[in-house]
Design a protein around this motif. Structure first.
Motif, PDB file in Angstrom:
ATOM      1  N   GLY A  30     -74.673 -19.361 -50.543  1.00 20.31           N
ATOM      2  CA  GLY A  30     -74.005 -18.112 -50.202  1.00 20.31           C
ATOM      3  C   GLY A  30     -72.625 -17.942 -50.771  1.00 20.31           C
ATOM      4  O   GLY A  30     -72.069 -16.852 -50.773  1.00 20.31           O
ATOM      5  N   GLY A  31     -72.040 -19.013 -51.309  1.00 25.77           N
ATOM      6  CA  GLY A  31     -70.668 -18.945 -51.779  1.00 25.77           C
ATOM      7  C   GLY A  31     -70.465 -18.201 -53.074  1.00 25.77           C
ATOM      8  O   GLY A  31     -69.330 -17.996 -53.502  1.00 25.77           O
ATOM      9  N   ILE A  32     -71.550 -17.778 -53.739  1.00 22.07           N
ATOM     10  CA  ILE A  32     -71.411 -17.064 -55.001  1.00 22.07           C
ATOM     11  C   ILE A  32     -71.433 -15.552 -54.805  1.00 22.07           C
ATOM     12  O   ILE A  32     -71.584 -14.797 -55.747  1.00 22.07           O
ATOM     13  CB  ILE A  32     -72.517 -17.472 -55.997  1.00 22.07           C
ATOM     14  CG1 ILE A  32     -73.908 -17.222 -55.409  1.00 22.07           C
ATOM     15  CG2 ILE A  32     -72.382 -18.919 -56.396  1.00 22.07           C
ATOM     16  CD1 ILE A  32     -75.036 -17.490 -56.390  1.00 22.07           C
ATOM     17  N   THR A  33     -71.283 -15.088 -53.570  1.00 19.25           N
ATOM     18  CA  THR A  33     -71.320 -13.664 -53.280  1.00 19.25           C
ATOM     19  C   THR A  33     -70.224 -12.922 -54.051  1.00 19.25           C
ATOM     20  O   THR A  33     -69.076 -13.336 -54.090  1.00 19.25           O
ATOM     21  CB  THR A  33     -71.139 -13.431 -51.770  1.00 19.25           C
ATOM     22  OG1 THR A  33     -72.141 -14.166 -51.079  1.00 19.25           O
ATOM     23  CG2 THR A  33     -71.271 -11.962 -51.435  1.00 19.25           C
ATOM     24  N   ARG A  34     -70.588 -11.781 -54.641  1.00 15.75           N
ATOM     25  CA  ARG A  34     -69.686 -11.047 -55.511  1.00 15.75           C
ATOM     26  C   ARG A  34     -69.284  -9.717 -54.866  1.00 15.75           C
ATOM     27  O   ARG A  34     -70.068  -9.062 -54.194  1.00 15.75           O
ATOM     28  CB  ARG A  34     -70.391 -10.776 -56.842  1.00 15.75           C
ATOM     29  CG  ARG A  34     -69.623  -9.879 -57.798  1.00 15.75           C
ATOM     30  CD  ARG A  34     -70.316  -9.776 -59.140  1.00 15.75           C
ATOM     31  NE  ARG A  34     -71.750  -9.683 -59.007  1.00 15.75           N
ATOM     32  CZ  ARG A  34     -72.609 -10.003 -59.982  1.00 15.75           C
ATOM     33  NH1 ARG A  34     -72.156 -10.467 -61.123  1.00 15.75           N
ATOM     34  NH2 ARG A  34     -73.902  -9.874 -59.816  1.00 15.75           N
ATOM     35  N   THR A  35     -68.052  -9.293 -55.109  1.00 18.19           N
ATOM     36  CA  THR A  35     -67.589  -7.983 -54.652  1.00 18.19           C
ATOM     37  C   THR A  35     -67.763  -6.965 -55.772  1.00 18.19           C
ATOM     38  O   THR A  35     -68.120  -7.305 -56.900  1.00 18.19           O
ATOM     39  CB  THR A  35     -66.109  -8.045 -54.240  1.00 18.19           C
ATOM     40  OG1 THR A  35     -65.330  -8.424 -55.390  1.00 18.19           O
ATOM     41  CG2 THR A  35     -65.891  -9.067 -53.136  1.00 18.19           C
ATOM     42  N   ASP A  36     -67.512  -5.694 -55.453  1.00 19.87           N
ATOM     43  CA  ASP A  36     -67.701  -4.636 -56.443  1.00 19.87           C
ATOM     44  C   ASP A  36     -66.814  -4.812 -57.666  1.00 19.87           C
ATOM     45  O   ASP A  36     -67.168  -4.397 -58.774  1.00 19.87           O
ATOM     46  CB  ASP A  36     -67.437  -3.264 -55.819  1.00 19.87           C
ATOM     47  CG  ASP A  36     -68.582  -2.816 -54.916  1.00 19.87           C
ATOM     48  OD1 ASP A  36     -69.666  -3.419 -55.016  1.00 19.87           O
ATOM     49  OD2 ASP A  36     -68.394  -1.875 -54.128  1.00 19.87           O
ATOM     50  N   ASP A  37     -65.618  -5.397 -57.496  1.00 19.76           N
ATOM     51  CA  ASP A  37     -64.712  -5.550 -58.629  1.00 19.76           C
ATOM     52  C   ASP A  37     -64.967  -6.830 -59.424  1.00 19.76           C
ATOM     53  O   ASP A  37     -64.210  -7.175 -60.339  1.00 19.76           O
ATOM     54  CB  ASP A  37     -63.250  -5.510 -58.166  1.00 19.76           C
ATOM     55  CG  ASP A  37     -62.903  -6.651 -57.216  1.00 19.76           C
ATOM     56  OD1 ASP A  37     -63.773  -7.526 -57.004  1.00 19.76           O
ATOM     57  OD2 ASP A  37     -61.784  -6.669 -56.691  1.00 19.76           O
ATOM     58  N   GLY A  38     -66.070  -7.547 -59.065  1.00 21.84           N
ATOM     59  CA  GLY A  38     -66.461  -8.725 -59.830  1.00 21.84           C
ATOM     60  C   GLY A  38     -65.883 -10.023 -59.330  1.00 21.84           C
ATOM     61  O   GLY A  38     -66.211 -11.086 -59.875  1.00 21.84           O
ATOM     62  N   THR A  39     -65.002  -9.997 -58.325  1.00 19.13           N
ATOM     63  CA  THR A  39     -64.469 -11.236 -57.761  1.00 19.13           C
ATOM     64  C   THR A  39     -65.452 -11.800 -56.742  1.00 19.13           C
ATOM     65  O   THR A  39     -66.442 -11.154 -56.391  1.00 19.13           O
ATOM     66  CB  THR A  39     -63.105 -10.989 -57.097  1.00 19.13           C
ATOM     67  OG1 THR A  39     -63.267 -10.020 -56.049  1.00 19.13           O
ATOM     68  CG2 THR A  39     -62.099 -10.474 -58.109  1.00 19.13           C
ATOM     69  N   PHE A  40     -65.179 -13.011 -56.255  1.00 23.05           N
ATOM     70  CA  PHE A  40     -66.091 -13.681 -55.331  1.00 23.05           C
ATOM     71  C   PHE A  40     -65.427 -13.852 -53.971  1.00 23.05           C
ATOM     72  O   PHE A  40     -64.207 -14.010 -53.871  1.00 23.05           O
ATOM     73  CB  PHE A  40     -66.509 -15.037 -55.908  1.00 23.05           C
ATOM     74  CG  PHE A  40     -67.254 -14.923 -57.203  1.00 23.05           C
ATOM     75  CD1 PHE A  40     -68.607 -14.650 -57.224  1.00 23.05           C
ATOM     76  CD2 PHE A  40     -66.590 -15.040 -58.409  1.00 23.05           C
ATOM     77  CE1 PHE A  40     -69.291 -14.516 -58.409  1.00 23.05           C
ATOM     78  CE2 PHE A  40     -67.259 -14.913 -59.608  1.00 23.05           C
ATOM     79  CZ  PHE A  40     -68.618 -14.648 -59.605  1.00 23.05           C
ATOM     80  N   ILE A  41     -66.248 -13.798 -52.931  1.00 20.74           N
ATOM     81  CA  ILE A  41     -65.752 -13.953 -51.569  1.00 20.74           C
ATOM     82  C   ILE A  41     -66.411 -15.161 -50.936  1.00 20.74           C
ATOM     83  O   ILE A  41     -67.311 -15.771 -51.507  1.00 20.74           O
ATOM     84  CB  ILE A  41     -66.011 -12.683 -50.733  1.00 20.74           C
ATOM     85  CG1 ILE A  41     -67.532 -12.416 -50.632  1.00 20.74           C
ATOM     86  CG2 ILE A  41     -65.307 -11.480 -51.328  1.00 20.74           C
ATOM     87  CD1 ILE A  41     -67.868 -11.249 -49.729  1.00 20.74           C
ATOM     88  N   ASN A  42     -65.964 -15.481 -49.726  1.00 22.83           N
ATOM     89  CA  ASN A  42     -66.485 -16.651 -49.029  1.00 22.83           C
ATOM     90  C   ASN A  42     -67.914 -16.421 -48.556  1.00 22.83           C
ATOM     91  O   ASN A  42     -68.483 -15.342 -48.692  1.00 22.83           O
ATOM     92  CB  ASN A  42     -65.592 -17.000 -47.843  1.00 22.83           C
ATOM     93  CG  ASN A  42     -64.220 -17.481 -48.288  1.00 22.83           C
ATOM     94  OD1 ASN A  42     -64.093 -18.080 -49.350  1.00 22.83           O
ATOM     95  ND2 ASN A  42     -63.206 -17.198 -47.491  1.00 22.83           N
ATOM     96  N   PHE A  43     -68.448 -17.446 -47.957  1.00 20.74           N
ATOM     97  CA  PHE A  43     -69.840 -17.459 -47.501  1.00 20.74           C
ATOM     98  C   PHE A  43     -70.185 -16.231 -46.656  1.00 20.74           C
ATOM     99  O   PHE A  43     -69.402 -15.795 -45.834  1.00 20.74           O
ATOM    100  CB  PHE A  43     -70.050 -18.733 -46.669  1.00 20.74           C
ATOM    101  CG  PHE A  43     -71.482 -19.152 -46.569  1.00 20.74           C
ATOM    102  CD1 PHE A  43     -72.338 -18.556 -45.667  1.00 20.74           C
ATOM    103  CD2 PHE A  43     -71.967 -20.155 -47.374  1.00 20.74           C
ATOM    104  CE1 PHE A  43     -73.650 -18.948 -45.573  1.00 20.74           C
ATOM    105  CE2 PHE A  43     -73.277 -20.576 -47.274  1.00 20.74           C
ATOM    106  CZ  PHE A  43     -74.125 -19.956 -46.372  1.00 20.74           C
ATOM    107  N   ARG A  44     -71.380 -15.685 -46.918  1.00 19.51           N
ATOM    108  CA  ARG A  44     -71.857 -14.572 -46.110  1.00 19.51           C
ATOM    109  C   ARG A  44     -72.093 -15.024 -44.673  1.00 19.51           C
ATOM    110  O   ARG A  44     -72.281 -16.195 -44.385  1.00 19.51           O
ATOM    111  CB  ARG A  44     -73.169 -14.016 -46.687  1.00 19.51           C
ATOM    112  CG  ARG A  44     -73.035 -13.496 -48.098  1.00 19.51           C
ATOM    113  CD  ARG A  44     -72.208 -12.224 -48.172  1.00 19.51           C
ATOM    114  NE  ARG A  44     -72.918 -11.104 -47.595  1.00 19.51           N
ATOM    115  CZ  ARG A  44     -73.742 -10.317 -48.306  1.00 19.51           C
ATOM    116  NH1 ARG A  44     -73.944 -10.540 -49.590  1.00 19.51           N
ATOM    117  NH2 ARG A  44     -74.342  -9.286 -47.727  1.00 19.51           N
TER     118      ARG A  44
END
Length: 298
Positions: A248-262
């Motif tokens: 889950g740690g590879i989750t991406r935001t709309d601007d292409g950055t990554f966020i923490n675990f879902r």
């Protein structure tokens, strides 16, 4: 589920046609023959990492090579049995398959999963020709459409690629076996059964060679060809940095950055659909001329 029962009915229809043909025809052993062949195919899959999570949806750019060897024995004017050994690869990538502007695909774009899976398959199928050959192999029809159905066993091993920087001891671009990571807390099997079925056309090049085009679907009983099935699990239950990354740690935001675990319990995959794969391509078969025994005179 409705589609599954449709395929089962089709399989039963093929089996009933084969059985009736076997009972109705007397085909001498002198007319039976064997053939061996090779196949070169394209391979795709239907699962959770496709443009639309449905059986008709696939990404043609994800097509990969499949090669195989087969042996066939003709029992009757319309009936043959074929065994085959094949190797091929399937792939999926949310970055390329999911459109973030599509409301139905948006969460898959954010999920940002990728996989590749090498599949080794051993199959046995019954082949039913729609045009009968009541003669020997030399006088077989020039053009024959056919259908087939049977059973197969396959071994697979889904792998993922590390992207966007190092993870644990792994550099970006590293390929990782996903099943040992238990990304959804499930220890799924890497060897499974499937139901192959499909159809094709065969053309007689000369007395010894046939060439054909064939398409075949594999109904599997696993939802983990792509290592994606259910929901995100608690990251505390994942033992390694690699497991957390692919879990889950590879989750991406709309601007292409990554966020923490879902959040645990959020949807990760469709969950209620088994994965499929499909093989489409060209096959060439060489007929092994049967030995004709000379009559004995006393």
């Amino acid at each position: 589920m409705k589609q599954f029962f449709t395929h089962i009915l089709a399989l039963l229809l093929v089996v009933s046609l084969v059985a009736s043909e076997a009972n109705a025809q007397q085909f001498s052993k002198r007319k039976q023959y064997n053939s061996v062949g090779i196949s070169i195919n394209g391979m795709n899959y239907f699962g959770d990492i496709v443009p639309k999570v449905s059986i008709p949806s696939l990404r043609f750019a994800a097509t990969r090579l499949n090669v195989g060897l087969n042996a066939t024995h003709r029992f009757a004017p319309r009936i043959s049995a074929r065994v085959a050994l094949a190797y091929g690869r399937i792939t999926g990538d949310d970055e390329k398959a999911a459109d973030k502007s599509d409301p139905d695909a948006r969460f898959r774009y954010h999920r940002n999963m990728n996989f590749r899976n090498d599949i080794f398959e051993l199959s046995a199928v019954g082949v039913f020709d729609l045009i009968a050959n009541r003669n020997n192999y030399i006088k077989r029809p020039d053009f024959v459409p056919y259908v087939f159905a049977g059973v197969a066993v396959f071994h697979h091993n889904p792998k993922g690629e590390v992207r966007g920087g190092a993870v644990g001891d792994l550099a970006s671009g590293s390929i990782v076996n996903l099943q040992p990571l238990r990304t959804e807390g499930v220890d799924y099997a890497l060897t499974n059964f499937s139901l192959p079925f499909g159809g094709g056309v065969r053309y007689k090049l000369n007395k010894s060679f046939d060439i054909g085009l064939e398409i075949g679907w594999r109904k599997t009983f696993t939802d983990y060809l792509d290592d994606v099935s259910g929901v995100y699990v608690d990251p505390a239950t994942l033992a390694t940095a690699e497991a957390k990354y692919f879990g889950g740690g590879i989750t991406r935001t709309d601007d292409g950055t990554f966020i923490n675990f879902r959040n645990p319990g959020e949807m990760r995959g469709k969950g209620n659909e088994k994965d499929w794969y499909i093989v489409t391509g060209l096959n060439v078969n060489y007929i092994l001329a049967p030995r004709v025994k000379s009559p004995k005179f006393r």
